[in-house]
Design a protein around this motif. Sequence first.
Motif, PDB file in Angstrom:
ATOM      1  N   LEU A  10      32.856  30.354  67.386  1.00 16.79           N
ATOM      2  CA  LEU A  10      33.699  31.155  65.815  1.00 16.79           C
ATOM      3  C   LEU A  10      33.968  30.233  64.394  1.00 16.79           C
ATOM      4  CD1 LEU A  10      36.548  30.777  68.294  1.00 16.79           C
ATOM      5  CD2 LEU A  10      36.103  32.991  67.763  1.00 16.79           C
ATOM      6  N   ASP A  11      34.175  31.386  63.567  1.00 19.31           N
ATOM      7  CA  ASP A  11      33.794  30.400  61.713  1.00 19.31           C
ATOM      8  C   ASP A  11      35.389  30.540  62.021  1.00 19.31           C
ATOM      9  OD1 ASP A  11      31.389  31.350  62.015  1.00 19.31           O
ATOM     10  OD2 ASP A  11      32.154  33.443  61.164  1.00 19.31           O
ATOM     11  N   GLU A  12      35.682  28.772  60.621  1.00 19.90           N
ATOM     12  CA  GLU A  12      36.473  27.702  61.069  1.00 19.90           C
ATOM     13  C   GLU A  12      38.528  29.713  60.857  1.00 19.90           C
ATOM     14  OE1 GLU A  12      38.299  25.594  57.180  1.00 19.90           O
ATOM     15  OE2 GLU A  12      36.496  25.024  57.931  1.00 19.90           O
ATOM     16  N   ARG A  16      42.994  29.235  64.786  1.00 21.44           N
ATOM     17  CA  ARG A  16      43.669  28.032  64.165  1.00 21.44           C
ATOM     18  C   ARG A  16      44.680  26.960  64.540  1.00 21.44           C
ATOM     19  NH1 ARG A  16      46.732  31.030  59.974  1.00 21.44           N
ATOM     20  NH2 ARG A  16      46.520  32.617  59.801  1.00 21.44           N
ATOM     21  N   TYR A  17      44.299  25.824  64.703  1.00 23.64           N
ATOM     22  CA  TYR A  17      44.473  25.689  63.108  1.00 23.64           C
ATOM     23  C   TYR A  17      42.820  24.013  63.831  1.00 23.64           C
ATOM     24  CZ  TYR A  17      48.487  26.922  62.350  1.00 23.64           C
ATOM     25  OH  TYR A  17      49.127  28.103  62.679  1.00 23.64           O
ATOM     26  N   LEU A  22      33.297  26.530  65.533  1.00 23.78           N
ATOM     27  CA  LEU A  22      33.990  25.386  66.708  1.00 23.78           C
ATOM     28  C   LEU A  22      33.382  26.832  68.211  1.00 23.78           C
ATOM     29  CD1 LEU A  22      36.105  24.896  69.275  1.00 23.78           C
ATOM     30  CD2 LEU A  22      37.493  26.982  68.721  1.00 23.78           C
ATOM     31  N   ARG A  23      32.535  26.276  69.167  1.00 21.27           N
ATOM     32  CA  ARG A  23      31.867  26.200  69.997  1.00 21.27           C
ATOM     33  C   ARG A  23      32.509  26.180  71.449  1.00 21.27           C
ATOM     34  NH1 ARG A  23      26.429  28.150  70.123  1.00 21.27           N
ATOM     35  NH2 ARG A  23      26.682  26.697  67.931  1.00 21.27           N
ATOM     36  N   ARG A  65      41.267  34.254  67.199  1.00 18.84           N
ATOM     37  CA  ARG A  65      41.928  35.663  66.451  1.00 18.84           C
ATOM     38  C   ARG A  65      41.217  36.828  67.461  1.00 18.84           C
ATOM     39  NH1 ARG A  65      41.510  37.797  60.793  1.00 18.84           N
ATOM     40  NH2 ARG A  65      40.841  35.075  60.490  1.00 18.84           N
ATOM     41  N   ALA A  66      42.199  38.154  67.513  1.00 17.50           N
ATOM     42  CA  ALA A  66      41.836  38.364  69.346  1.00 17.50           C
ATOM     43  C   ALA A  66      40.496  39.232  68.843  1.00 17.50           C
ATOM     44  CB  ALA A  66      43.246  39.097  69.301  1.00 17.50           C
ATOM     45  N   ALA A  67      40.695  40.094  67.760  1.00 19.42           N
ATOM     46  CA  ALA A  67      39.846  40.703  66.971  1.00 19.42           C
ATOM     47  C   ALA A  67      38.289  40.140  67.562  1.00 19.42           C
ATOM     48  CB  ALA A  67      39.007  41.255  65.661  1.00 19.42           C
ATOM     49  N   ARG A  68      38.031  38.958  67.972  1.00 20.49           N
ATOM     50  CA  ARG A  68      37.094  38.004  67.803  1.00 20.49           C
ATOM     51  C   ARG A  68      36.345  38.002  69.445  1.00 20.49           C
ATOM     52  NH1 ARG A  68      32.894  37.199  65.952  1.00 20.49           N
ATOM     53  NH2 ARG A  68      32.698  34.917  66.144  1.00 20.49           N
ATOM     54  N   LEU A  69      37.250  37.325  70.139  1.00 19.87           N
ATOM     55  CA  LEU A  69      36.787  38.072  70.824  1.00 19.87           C
ATOM     56  C   LEU A  69      36.925  38.978  72.055  1.00 19.87           C
ATOM     57  CD1 LEU A  69      40.287  35.592  72.153  1.00 19.87           C
ATOM     58  CD2 LEU A  69      37.932  35.001  72.316  1.00 19.87           C
ATOM     59  N   PRO A  70      36.007  39.334  72.913  1.00 20.26           N
ATOM     60  CA  PRO A  70      34.917  40.028  73.902  1.00 20.26           C
ATOM     61  C   PRO A  70      36.626  41.335  74.605  1.00 20.26           C
ATOM     62  CG  PRO A  70      34.223  38.970  75.282  1.00 20.26           C
ATOM     63  CD  PRO A  70      35.105  37.987  73.360  1.00 20.26           C
ATOM     64  N   ALA A  71      36.506  42.159  74.892  1.00 24.77           N
ATOM     65  CA  ALA A  71      38.090  43.378  75.287  1.00 24.77           C
ATOM     66  C   ALA A  71      37.434  43.107  76.742  1.00 24.77           C
ATOM     67  CB  ALA A  71      38.044  44.391  74.954  1.00 24.77           C
TER      68      ALA A  71
END
Length: 72
Positions: A10-12, A16-17, A22-23, A65-71
């Motif tokens: 994940l990008d910064e 949060r926070y 972040l891996r 952010r939900a959009a960054r997680l696989p469904a």
Amino acid sequence: MTARVFVVVLDEQDYRYGTGELRLRVESIDRAGPIEFDGEPWLQVRGVRLRRDGTEVGRLQVLVRAARLPAV
């Protein structure tokens, strides 16, 4: 909560926070209780923070952010 384990990078701006990339080896996602920030859903995620080489750093609970997680 989901039970499928996978790794996300994940990008910064996508969690949060914290600062920097972040891996995270995701162990669970609370999809039942989204939190809204800036008009978007964010989800509580639990997992293990990893270094680039895969070494475990420690357990972590973070808003993602939900959009960054696989469904899943």
